[in-house]
Design an enzyme around this catalytic site. Sequence first.
Site, mmCIF file in Angstrom:
data_model
loop_
_atom_site.group_PDB
_atom_site.id
_atom_site.type_symbol
_atom_site.label_atom_id
_atom_site.label_comp_id
_atom_site.label_asym_id
_atom_site.label_seq_id
_atom_site.Cartn_x
_atom_site.Cartn_y
_atom_site.Cartn_z
ATOM 1 N N GLU A 226 0.897 -1.246 0.156
ATOM 2 C CA GLU A 226 0.005 0.077 -0.084
ATOM 3 C C GLU A 226 0.997 1.271 -0.060
ATOM 4 O O GLU A 226 0.509 1.995 -0.819
ATOM 5 C CB GLU A 226 -0.945 0.226 1.244
ATOM 6 C CG GLU A 226 -1.745 1.138 1.203
ATOM 7 C CD GLU A 226 -3.149 1.241 2.387
ATOM 8 O OE1 GLU A 226 -3.270 -0.044 2.812
ATOM 9 O OE2 GLU A 226 -3.397 2.334 2.772
ATOM 10 N N ARG A 304 -7.404 3.273 12.974
ATOM 11 C CA ARG A 304 -8.345 1.972 12.742
ATOM 12 C C ARG A 304 -8.267 1.313 14.408
ATOM 13 O O ARG A 304 -9.219 0.594 14.639
ATOM 14 C CB ARG A 304 -8.047 1.302 11.721
ATOM 15 C CG ARG A 304 -9.010 0.314 11.214
ATOM 16 C CD ARG A 304 -8.689 -0.433 9.996
ATOM 17 N NE ARG A 304 -9.344 0.467 8.856
ATOM 18 C CZ ARG A 304 -10.451 0.571 8.447
ATOM 19 N NH1 ARG A 304 -11.345 -0.349 8.787
ATOM 20 N NH2 ARG A 304 -10.990 1.279 7.702
ATOM 21 N N PHE A 338 -5.240 -3.634 9.395
ATOM 22 C CA PHE A 338 -4.913 -2.298 9.331
ATOM 23 C C PHE A 338 -4.998 -1.817 10.928
ATOM 24 O O PHE A 338 -5.706 -0.536 10.853
ATOM 25 C CB PHE A 338 -5.656 -1.167 8.504
ATOM 26 C CG PHE A 338 -4.885 -0.370 8.078
ATOM 27 C CD1 PHE A 338 -3.806 -0.009 7.078
ATOM 28 C CD2 PHE A 338 -5.356 1.004 8.267
ATOM 29 C CE1 PHE A 338 -3.115 1.015 6.795
ATOM 30 C CE2 PHE A 338 -4.856 2.427 7.989
ATOM 31 C CZ PHE A 338 -3.734 2.103 7.060
ATOM 32 N N ALA A 503 -8.130 -1.290 2.431
ATOM 33 C CA ALA A 503 -8.926 -0.916 3.320
ATOM 34 C C ALA A 503 -10.434 -1.597 2.750
ATOM 35 O O ALA A 503 -11.735 -1.391 3.196
ATOM 36 C CB ALA A 503 -9.519 0.375 3.255
ATOM 37 N N GLU A 707 -10.434 -7.858 4.415
ATOM 38 C CA GLU A 707 -9.833 -7.906 5.647
ATOM 39 C C GLU A 707 -10.766 -8.424 6.854
ATOM 40 O O GLU A 707 -10.140 -9.204 7.619
ATOM 41 C CB GLU A 707 -9.400 -6.493 5.827
ATOM 42 C CG GLU A 707 -8.372 -5.812 5.088
ATOM 43 C CD GLU A 707 -8.453 -4.200 5.311
ATOM 44 O OE1 GLU A 707 -9.190 -3.583 5.063
ATOM 45 O OE2 GLU A 707 -7.222 -4.013 6.002
#
Length: 758
Positions: A226, A304, A338, A503, A707
Amino acid sequence: MKYYDTSQHVAGKSQFIDDITVPEGTLYAAIYYSPIAKGKIIKLDISDAVNCNGVCAVLTSKDIDGANQIGGIVQDEELLASNEVDFVGQPIAIVVADDYLTAKNAAKKIEIQFKEETPILDPREAQRKGELIIPPMVFELGKTENAWGECDIIVEGIAESGAQEHLYLETQGAIANPTEGRGLKIISSTQSPTAVQRVTANVLNLPMHKIEVDVMRLGGGFGGKEDQATPYAAMVALAAHKINKPVKMVLPRQEDMRITGKRHPYSSDYKIGLTKDLKILAYEASFYQNAGAAADLSPAVLQRTMTHATNSYFIPNVKATGYSCRTNLPPFTAFRGFGGPQGMFVIESAIHDAAKKLGVDPFEIQKKNLLKSGDEFPYGQIVEHGNALKCWNNLEENVEISEVNKRINDFNSESKFIKKGFALIPICFGISFTSKFMNQAGALVNIYQDGSIGISTAAIEMGQGVNTKIRHVAEKIFSVDISRVKIETTNTTRVPNTSPTAASSGADLNGKATELACVKLLNRLIDFAKIELSCDNDSKIEIVKEKIIVDEVESDLDWKELIHRAYFNRINLSAQSHFATPEIHFDTKKNKGKPFAYHSYGTGLIEVSVDCLRGTYEIDSVKVVHDFGKSINRVIDKGQAEGAIIQGIAWMTIEEILYDEQGKLMTDALSTYKIPGIHFTPKEFDVKFLENTENPFSVFGSKAIGEPPLMYGIGAYFAIRNAIHSFNSNLEIDYKAPMTNERVFTSLYKPKEKVKTN
Ligand code: MTE
Ligand code: LUZ
Ligand code: MOS
């Protein structure tokens, strides 16, 4: 319903960076990186390296014309270290030669001297010394200080989770080709083509339009590409621009493991208060995030963690404090979840701890406090529906928890050394980038004269099947055979200003953008068909399975002929579209708002067997009910769930990253770093779809899946602990992950393992 890359992958026909045919004369780059974790560079001598046979150039920070800066959220990271180094593996120079081995060997001839300093490796030590990446973050709901008095039991402790290596099959790599007019075309294994374009332009002091970034697919990213694919692309670009020849770099595995960032390790304090009837009244947590030597994505990761601090539970009084701590390790980065998993591990530890002290089963506390429609998250968003509870209840309809409990207790009372354990784990994951501006995507849909379709979006295919999902979007809207639809490479000249595919929102955002562009084209085609077929204005025209239907009657026109005629009638057969998630907002001063378009929910039940003589264990069974929304492709979604679950279990159990006291990675090969193989997969693996569920906030009612299921893996950690406790219920075991075989063993035969609290 298959995943379209599969047959190519298994036949070895899919191309990755190292498979792409490069132009003759392409040069190869190797990185010279810091052997120490902290110090000033007092001498750097590259002359012996430059003079090696076959070496074209050795580039250092002095060769950078633009900004020697790759930082995104915070501008605190140099591409090539200039005066000081902050971690082992920090790039200092790039050696460019006719072939890779020549470059690598020449790099060994570089002479360097440092004034060494003592590195900081521990996040709590960094926090005490004021080494913070950003000011502390506080999320608050209600008032915890007023609530403690009403609690019947208060439990405090420490929970720690470790780093995780991405181990994407394809290591970091890029190829840069000089183009006419001193521009560059970069082929990169990145989740974020625009980041590569922006950073490279900045490093080379060029406008972004001089840099074209193209990505076909990645051999896995998992968040590791990322942000951290960018420097390698920028390095080959710098070299290609200086030397005016194509330059390629693909990191060898061990180098990739040593110098790239991993999942953030966290050390956290918790305090939880409950009533006797198991209502959680108050929860406080302090998260010490080990950010490594530079910000990278750490502030967003911490955000997060904060938004996932209470997992799938409603707690009326919450105070979470987060510290992003600067240490002398390679900057930690995005990894599936994350920061969410790290936050959720802490509340699950607190609940487990409280259950033990109360003499109840943790699942009783878990179930009692599950989120319901209308509840408020600590960041102000309101729970949209009761799917947390629905998934839990659905799982309970499939498996009677009391029976599992009895079966396991019966087994354990008969078996002396093999002990079984189980744990439930509800999950809740917010879908959207927490930075509002990132929630946008674009699509360019071209219909060619022969009726075939080419689609470009901002999405990066990295094995998660986003390209297949986008093909389904076009297939459905045009009602054509899916073989007509091709997904093009992701390219910054076709779809500009992209967000990383991350995400879990790649399919959501780009699927929506594709939908919008396809609908534009469909409307154009239907208007044209009306004229072509001389229909009344109020006739209903549809395309169904490539046939043009007028008022429910099949016409002579089919898709191919319609497109052919549309072209000759000068109809625009290309449409572009942009999608931006509506309604989301977040105030980062108050830490309140509606950061997420929606949430993903589910419940898992994990059973394990622990060999209490050897400390080894097996994952017997994983049963999950997950809210996938209305899945666009069940095969892909189930595969995503299963893969994520195994990755999550492995993070919590067998994958252990260790650094020595000098900040050097010790687990830098697959001989010392254990990843899950086929024999690690649960013997029974049952992922069920919550049926009859819709999601109005994403494409065709689907839900993001990349995720969220990883966090079911947290259940494995507690299942193992529960098994250990049936061997010896007096053992005091720290809440520290991963629960490796060594840790199981030492927990079994050592009364108390010390956690460093400083
Ligand atoms: N699946 C595979 N096979 N390979 C990957 O690299 N990355 C994961 C997940 N699933 C990944 C994967 C991560 S970290 C994310 S954020 C999502 O895929 C990104 O893709 P999506 O947004 O299209 O779901
Ligand atoms: N990346 C990011 C992410 O920049 N912001 C996020 O909120 C996020 N969430 C998950 C994975 N990557
Ligand atoms: Mo995934 S960690 O958002 O790339």
